[in-house]
Design a protein around this motif. Sequence first.
Motif, short mmCIF file in Angstrom:
data_model
loop_
_atom_site.label_atom_id
_atom_site.label_comp_id
_atom_site.label_asym_id
_atom_site.label_seq_id
_atom_site.Cartn_x
_atom_site.Cartn_y
_atom_site.Cartn_z
N PHE A 59 2.70 -5.47 55.12
CA PHE A 59 3.39 -5.02 53.92
C PHE A 59 2.49 -5.15 52.69
O PHE A 59 1.70 -6.09 52.57
CB PHE A 59 4.66 -5.84 53.69
CG PHE A 59 5.79 -5.49 54.61
CD1 PHE A 59 6.78 -4.62 54.22
CD2 PHE A 59 5.85 -6.02 55.89
CE1 PHE A 59 7.82 -4.28 55.06
CE2 PHE A 59 6.88 -5.71 56.75
CZ PHE A 59 7.87 -4.83 56.34
N GLU A 60 2.66 -4.20 51.77
CA GLU A 60 2.03 -4.32 50.46
C GLU A 60 2.74 -5.38 49.63
O GLU A 60 2.12 -6.29 49.11
CB GLU A 60 2.07 -2.97 49.74
CG GLU A 60 1.58 -2.98 48.30
CD GLU A 60 0.09 -3.20 48.16
OE1 GLU A 60 -0.33 -3.76 47.13
OE2 GLU A 60 -0.66 -2.80 49.08
N ASP A 115 9.70 -2.64 51.35
CA ASP A 115 8.36 -2.79 50.77
C ASP A 115 8.40 -2.18 49.37
O ASP A 115 8.57 -0.96 49.22
CB ASP A 115 7.31 -2.10 51.63
CG ASP A 115 5.88 -2.51 51.25
OD1 ASP A 115 5.65 -2.87 50.08
OD2 ASP A 115 5.00 -2.45 52.13
N SER A 116 8.25 -3.03 48.36
CA SER A 116 8.29 -2.58 46.96
C SER A 116 6.88 -2.51 46.38
O SER A 116 6.69 -2.71 45.18
CB SER A 116 9.17 -3.51 46.13
OG SER A 116 8.70 -4.84 46.20
N LEU A 170 2.02 4.17 46.52
CA LEU A 170 2.17 2.89 47.21
C LEU A 170 3.57 2.81 47.81
O LEU A 170 4.47 3.57 47.44
CB LEU A 170 1.92 1.73 46.24
CG LEU A 170 0.47 1.60 45.75
CD1 LEU A 170 0.34 0.45 44.75
CD2 LEU A 170 -0.49 1.41 46.91
N PRO A 171 3.81 1.90 48.75
CA PRO A 171 5.08 1.90 49.49
C PRO A 171 6.31 1.68 48.60
O PRO A 171 6.31 0.84 47.71
CB PRO A 171 4.91 0.74 50.47
CG PRO A 171 3.43 0.58 50.63
CD PRO A 171 2.86 0.91 49.29
N HIS A 172 7.34 2.45 48.89
CA HIS A 172 8.68 2.25 48.31
C HIS A 172 9.69 2.64 49.39
O HIS A 172 10.49 3.55 49.22
CB HIS A 172 8.87 3.02 47.00
CG HIS A 172 8.42 4.45 47.02
ND1 HIS A 172 9.29 5.51 47.13
CD2 HIS A 172 7.18 5.00 46.94
CE1 HIS A 172 8.62 6.64 47.11
NE2 HIS A 172 7.33 6.36 47.00
N HIS A 173 9.61 1.92 50.49
CA HIS A 173 10.39 2.28 51.67
C HIS A 173 10.96 1.05 52.36
O HIS A 173 10.67 -0.09 52.00
CB HIS A 173 9.53 3.10 52.65
CG HIS A 173 8.28 2.40 53.11
ND1 HIS A 173 7.04 3.02 53.14
CD2 HIS A 173 8.05 1.14 53.56
CE1 HIS A 173 6.13 2.18 53.61
NE2 HIS A 173 6.74 1.03 53.86
N LEU A 195 11.36 -0.53 56.28
CA LEU A 195 10.98 -0.49 57.69
C LEU A 195 12.04 -1.22 58.52
O LEU A 195 12.68 -2.17 58.04
CB LEU A 195 9.62 -1.15 57.91
CG LEU A 195 8.42 -0.54 57.19
CD1 LEU A 195 7.14 -1.25 57.62
CD2 LEU A 195 8.30 0.96 57.44
N LEU A 251 9.53 3.49 60.34
CA LEU A 251 10.03 3.83 59.02
C LEU A 251 11.53 4.11 59.13
O LEU A 251 11.95 4.96 59.92
CB LEU A 251 9.30 5.05 58.47
CG LEU A 251 9.77 5.55 57.10
CD1 LEU A 251 9.46 4.54 56.01
CD2 LEU A 251 9.13 6.90 56.79
N VAL A 287 12.78 6.13 53.02
CA VAL A 287 12.03 6.06 51.78
C VAL A 287 13.05 6.04 50.64
O VAL A 287 13.96 6.88 50.59
CB VAL A 287 11.07 7.24 51.62
CG1 VAL A 287 10.40 7.22 50.26
CG2 VAL A 287 10.03 7.22 52.73
N PHE A 292 12.16 1.91 44.02
CA PHE A 292 11.75 1.15 45.20
C PHE A 292 12.88 0.22 45.61
O PHE A 292 13.73 -0.14 44.80
CB PHE A 292 10.48 0.34 44.89
CG PHE A 292 10.57 -0.47 43.63
CD1 PHE A 292 11.16 -1.73 43.63
CD2 PHE A 292 10.08 0.03 42.43
CE1 PHE A 292 11.26 -2.47 42.47
CE2 PHE A 292 10.18 -0.70 41.26
CZ PHE A 292 10.76 -1.96 41.27
#
Length: 325
Positions: free
Chosen positions: A185-186, A204-205, A218-221, A223, A239, A242, A247
């Motif tokens: 994760f970011e 993941d924000s 960048l991730p805003h999803h 999982l 995934l 989204v 986010f």
Amino acid sequence: MSAAFSSHDAAFDAVLGDAPELIHMIDVDAHEGPVYVVDEDALYFTTAPRKTRVSAAHFPVVDIKKLSLVSGAVELVRANANAANGMTLGGDGRLLVCEQGTPTSHGQISAVDRATGDVQTVVDAWRGLRFNSPNDVVVRGDGSIWFTDPGYGHLQGFKPEPVVGDYVYRHDPHTGQTSVVADSFEKPNGLAFSPDHSVLYIGDSGANQEPGSFYPKLPHHILAFDISADGRRLTGARLFAVVAPGFPDGIKVDDGGRVYASSFDGVQVFSPQGDLIGEIELPGAVNFAFGGGARRNTLFITADMAIWAAVLNVSGPTNTDAKGA
């Protein structure tokens, strides 16, 4: 349909029922960690951060408070709670709290006595390395504690350079063992189990870095992961959805397996397959928790300056601890 609710699919009708409502409950500095406790008919939460200074460093001052849904009174449970963020209810009835830490104190998962405010450390390190800034926490049916640890404290200038990655952890309170269960994760943030605790959803924000920022690449999803038969590992990463605009921060599920996630517009509701079926329109929504009597069909939403209640036709999962939801 009320203007507070926006439907994208007929499946949202089952969530709303015949008379959904979005009610402004109280103006209060409710930011994160909402936990509904059945035996008190009360909502616990962590407050919106207030800035203070230690030497040359600023850090957020956060309290833990309680709103009585019987009297409407707000009580202080723990003052200056080590930059507390997400919370949940432990099996023993104490609050499990994500403490981000400050320039002079370490981050940790703590257990807070609801009656006295007394604090006990549950876990404050992995392999002797200090956590970044624990963010959100959930408890599985076997008693294991799962939590996210993004490096937001460093990005926001009140924690030192991280010595571990932005990981998701599992802590076994029976053995004392703490394990990394996800390292891809970011910025891992909110998390929630499916009703049968076979799937873990993690937001993941990463699109949010410094305060107020949004980086769309960048991730805003969210999982989804399967939980292994021994309950110790995550498998089958995929995934789920989204989130846009914005986010995911808070994440919860209802008893039908639908997933709720905060966004810039309010609370988005996804089918168990990951389709966006509807929204509760409340810009500023941060986190939320199901509760409200035997049906648990009220989604209490913290929005920094107020607490709102969305009265729905669904309930929180039935396999939560008997004392909370």
